[in-house]
Motif scaffolding. Structure first.
Motif, short mmCIF file in Angstrom:
data_model
loop_
_atom_site.label_atom_id
_atom_site.label_comp_id
_atom_site.label_asym_id
_atom_site.label_seq_id
_atom_site.Cartn_x
_atom_site.Cartn_y
_atom_site.Cartn_z
N VAL A 16 0.84 -1.19 0.00
CA VAL A 16 0.00 0.00 0.00
C VAL A 16 0.88 1.24 0.00
CG1 VAL A 16 -0.21 -0.03 2.53
CG2 VAL A 16 -1.93 1.17 1.18
N SER A 18 0.53 5.46 0.90
CA SER A 18 -0.35 6.43 1.55
C SER A 18 0.33 7.79 1.58
CB SER A 18 -0.70 5.99 2.98
OG SER A 18 0.44 5.99 3.80
N GLN A 23 -6.14 9.23 -0.49
CA GLN A 23 -6.50 8.00 0.20
C GLN A 23 -5.43 6.94 -0.03
OE1 GLN A 23 -10.38 6.72 -1.01
NE2 GLN A 23 -11.41 8.26 0.24
N ASN A 24 -5.42 5.94 0.85
CA ASN A 24 -4.48 4.84 0.71
C ASN A 24 -4.75 4.11 -0.60
OD1 ASN A 24 -3.53 5.48 3.24
ND2 ASN A 24 -4.84 4.02 4.28
N TYR A 26 -4.13 0.59 -2.35
CA TYR A 26 -3.72 -0.80 -2.15
C TYR A 26 -3.46 -1.49 -3.48
CZ TYR A 26 -4.97 -0.43 2.75
OH TYR A 26 -5.01 -0.06 4.07
N SER A 31 -5.77 -5.42 0.92
CA SER A 31 -6.91 -4.55 1.22
C SER A 31 -6.80 -3.97 2.62
CB SER A 31 -8.22 -5.33 1.11
OG SER A 31 -8.32 -6.25 2.19
N GLU A 32 -7.59 -2.94 2.86
CA GLU A 32 -7.63 -2.31 4.18
C GLU A 32 -8.20 -3.27 5.22
OE1 GLU A 32 -9.07 1.84 6.30
OE2 GLU A 32 -9.84 1.32 4.32
N GLU A 36 -4.31 -2.49 7.70
CA GLU A 36 -4.87 -1.19 8.08
C GLU A 36 -3.75 -0.17 8.30
OE1 GLU A 36 -8.31 -0.08 11.07
OE2 GLU A 36 -6.44 -0.52 12.13
N ASN A 38 -2.79 3.50 9.76
CA ASN A 38 -3.25 4.53 10.68
C ASN A 38 -2.17 5.60 10.78
OD1 ASN A 38 -4.20 6.10 12.76
ND2 ASN A 38 -4.80 4.37 14.03
N MET A 47 1.18 0.43 10.30
CA MET A 47 0.41 -0.55 9.54
C MET A 47 0.13 -1.72 10.47
SD MET A 47 1.08 -2.62 5.97
CE MET A 47 2.29 -3.77 6.59
#
Length: 67
Positions: A16, A18, A23-24, A26, A31-32, A36, A38, A47
């Protein structure tokens, strides 16, 4: 910020990317829901890998650039 996964028998794979202004993004197969991102601040990002399984075994790297 770029996050990479390096499984034991393969090369680096981008998971990913960012940034503070978009937006992130991928890559296919990621996937988110699983990885994830943050962003706590402009200088600190985490991550989290959710529901870890043996297939997630890898070394994970982050890379950043200062524009």
């Amino acid at each position: 910020m770029f996050w990479y996964q390096q499984p034991p028998t393969n090369g680096l794979k981008l998971v990913v990317s960012s940034s503070t202004w978009s937006q992130n993004s991928y890559e296919d197969g990621y996937s988110e829901a699983k990885f994830e991102i943050n962003r706590k601040s402009i200088d600190y990002t985490v991550m989290t890998i959710k529901n870890v399984t043996p297939k997630d075994e890898a070394t994970y790297f982050c890379a950043a650039s200062d524009h």
